[in-house]
Design an enzyme around this catalytic site. Structure first.
Site, PDB file in Angstrom:
ATOM      1  N   TRP A  51      -1.952  -9.684  -3.244  1.00  0.00           N
ATOM      2  CA  TRP A  51      -3.327  -9.482  -2.782  1.00  0.00           C
ATOM      3  C   TRP A  51      -3.461  -8.153  -2.051  1.00  0.00           C
ATOM      4  O   TRP A  51      -4.492  -7.484  -2.131  1.00  0.00           O
ATOM      5  CB  TRP A  51      -3.729 -10.632  -1.854  1.00  0.00           C
ATOM      6  N   HIS A  52      -2.393  -7.750  -1.360  1.00  0.00           N
ATOM      7  CA  HIS A  52      -2.466  -6.512  -0.587  1.00  0.00           C
ATOM      8  C   HIS A  52      -2.524  -5.273  -1.468  1.00  0.00           C
ATOM      9  O   HIS A  52      -3.009  -4.225  -1.023  1.00  0.00           O
ATOM     10  CB  HIS A  52      -1.267  -6.410   0.360  1.00  0.00           C
ATOM     11  N   GLY A  53      -2.026  -5.341  -2.682  1.00  0.00           N
ATOM     12  CA  GLY A  53      -2.100  -4.164  -3.528  1.00  0.00           C
ATOM     13  C   GLY A  53      -1.287  -4.295  -4.798  1.00  0.00           C
ATOM     14  O   GLY A  53      -0.375  -5.119  -4.893  1.00  0.00           O
TER      15      GLY A  53
END
Length: 496
Positions: A340-342
């Protein structure tokens, strides 16, 4: 002359990709002043408050990322209607299909902008292909409002929350500018019922808001930006050029930077919300005081942790299908949380490390529970302090992969710490970065202060008359302007 001045003014009011509006930018002070005056003027009218807040929120988002503001509006239109169809339909199959449609549309939009190039790269690597990258610009805040949309439709599907009848209320919730770009991730069932409540601002709200805004700005603009600009970024640009001692201190510095940067923004958002009549739950709770990794994730990015628990971990089966399945669910949840962060293998590895640590910690906690609990007395105190030290260093180890541009850079930094430490350079290093290290020390001291210090400060500000609080804010902004970095630093979590 007048035409030139008007032209300059119009340029300031139009989106500039080189200078997006941020909560810590100079333009935001004028923006927020104009907003607050209008908001107070219509404070007695619920419709007026919603209209003013929504218009300013959409304009704020436009000033942050241009025409991508349309994605927020489109998302609101889609999920407002889908949620109502889901709720009022009696056909369970139809309800499930509508929920799936909502999930596909929301995640599809997120995946298109955030992960398309990542998967194109994988396909090219596997097939030796040459598919061109799209090089899409990531819309600011898309990860946050996507999760808010998903939690809303899922809660409606579960019949845990009745969808709103007024579209403007939902658009207001989704676009609420204090939390739009960087969270916290706010649940509709916590926020929307507050919209219809009369707007009342008491001394506690004023004191709490002032404390959070000042604390957030200080953490972001003084501690985080200064350490990053004057020390940490040099280390991570090329770890191989620095000794192991420098690299280790750089990792400690980054641990402080990412906490002060993100929690600072969250504090500002929560403080502004408090001034406008909305209570948003805290997003951080002194996470580096945690004595184990499970506690850390109860204190770090609380809104994301709880979202992953309620909408991913529990639907996967949680702890209801045996111990092995529970450990797998924990690992999978954190793996997805990392993604989700990248779109990067670094983030996936970071999430996998935390997932594995949570699973191991669960085994430890179950073992302690079976033995009747942990140690008490002075032995328990030593164990707790040891747990804090171990947990902090594990988190710092994981931050290396979170921050580093590539795996090579991450392993290069760790190699320097393990094989080229050179502790004898400490005095030279201190003399070169004296102010940086004192700011780092101040940051950690403030972080480890007891909770009662924060409570005492909030209560003290609540007892100060309004004129006194205005004077405090003016003095604070003057001092902040004298000591802050000359260049506005982009927030770390803006990229997520």
């Amino acid at each position: 002359m007048i035409d030139v001045d008007i032209h300059k003014l119009l340029n300031l009011l139009v989106y500039n990709p080189e200078k997006p509006i941020l909560l810590n930018s100079a333009f935001f002070l004028y923006f927020f002043t104009a907003f607050l005056l209008l908001y107070l003027a219509v404070g007695r009218s619920k419709e007026g408050r919603v209209a003013v807040f929504t218009i300013f929120s959409l304009y704020f988002f436009y000033m942050a990322c241009g025409l991508y503001v349309g994605l927020v509006i489109i998302s609101a239109i889609v999920d407002f209607n889908l949620s109502r169809w889901i709720y009022y339909s009696e056909n369970q199959r139809k309800r499930k299909l509508l929920l799936i449609l909502s999930i596909v549309l929301n995640l599809g939009l997120l995946f298109y902008f955030k992960y398309t190039d990542f998967f194109i790269g994988i396909v090219n690597d596997v097939t030796n292909g040459d598919i061109p990258f799209l090089k899409l610009l990531l819309p600011i805040g898309i990860s946050f409002y996507t999760f808010e949309n998903l939690s809303y439709t899922v809660d409606v599907y579960r019949r845990e929350f009745k969808p709103v009848d007024n579209f403007m209320d939902y658009l207001f919730f989704l676009s609420f500018f204090p939390k739009l770009m960087m969270g916290p991730i706010v649940r509709a069932h916590d926020f929307i019922p507050q919209i219809s409540k009369p707007y009342e601002l008491n001394s506690e709200d004023i004191g709490k808001g002032i404390y959070l805004i000042m604390a957030g700005l200080f953490k972001k603009m003084v501690i985080s930006d200064y350490i990053n600009e004057n020390f940490v970024q040099y280390i991570f640009d090329d770890p191989s050029k620095h000794t192991g001692l420098e690299c280790l201190l750089g990792v400690y510095g980054y641990a402080l930077i990412i906490y002060c940067d993100f929690s600072g923004y969250s504090d500002i958002a929560i403080g502004i919300a408090r001034w406008t009549g909305f209570k948003i739950p805290p997003n951080f709770d002194s996470p580096y005081q945690s004595s184990n990794i499970t506690e850390f994730w109860r204190r770090w990015h609380i809104s994301l942790s709880s979202w992953l628990r309620d909408y991913l971990y529990i639907p996967l089966g949680g702890n209801r299908k045996g111990k092995v399945r529970q450990y797998i669910n924990l690992s999978l949840t954190m793996l997805i949380g990392g993604f989700w962060h990248g779109a990067s293998w670094n983030f996936i590895f970071w999430g996998a490390m935390h997932g594995a640590a949570l699973a191991v910690d669960k085994v430890r906690l179950d073992w302690l529970k079976a033995r009747g609990g942990g140690s008490t007395g002075w032995v328990g105190t030593i164990m707790k302090v040891g747990g804090v030290i171990i947990t902090f260093h594990f988190v710092c180890f994981c931050w290396v992969f979170f921050k580093a541009s590539t795996f090579h850079d991450a392993w290069s930094l760790l190699h320097q710490v393990a094989f080229d430490f050179q502790p004898e350079v400490w005095l030279e290093l201190y003399n070169g970065y004296t102010t940086v290290f004192w700011v780092m020390l101040l940051g950690f001291i403030l972080h480890f202060l007891p909770k009662r210090v924060e409570t005492f400060t909030e209560l003290a500000l609540a007892r100060v008359p309004l004129v006194g609080n205005v004077a405090i804010m003016v003095v604070f902004f003057y001092v902040l302007n004298q000591i802050m970095s000359l260049e506005t630093m982009m927030p770390i979590y803006l990229q997520f």
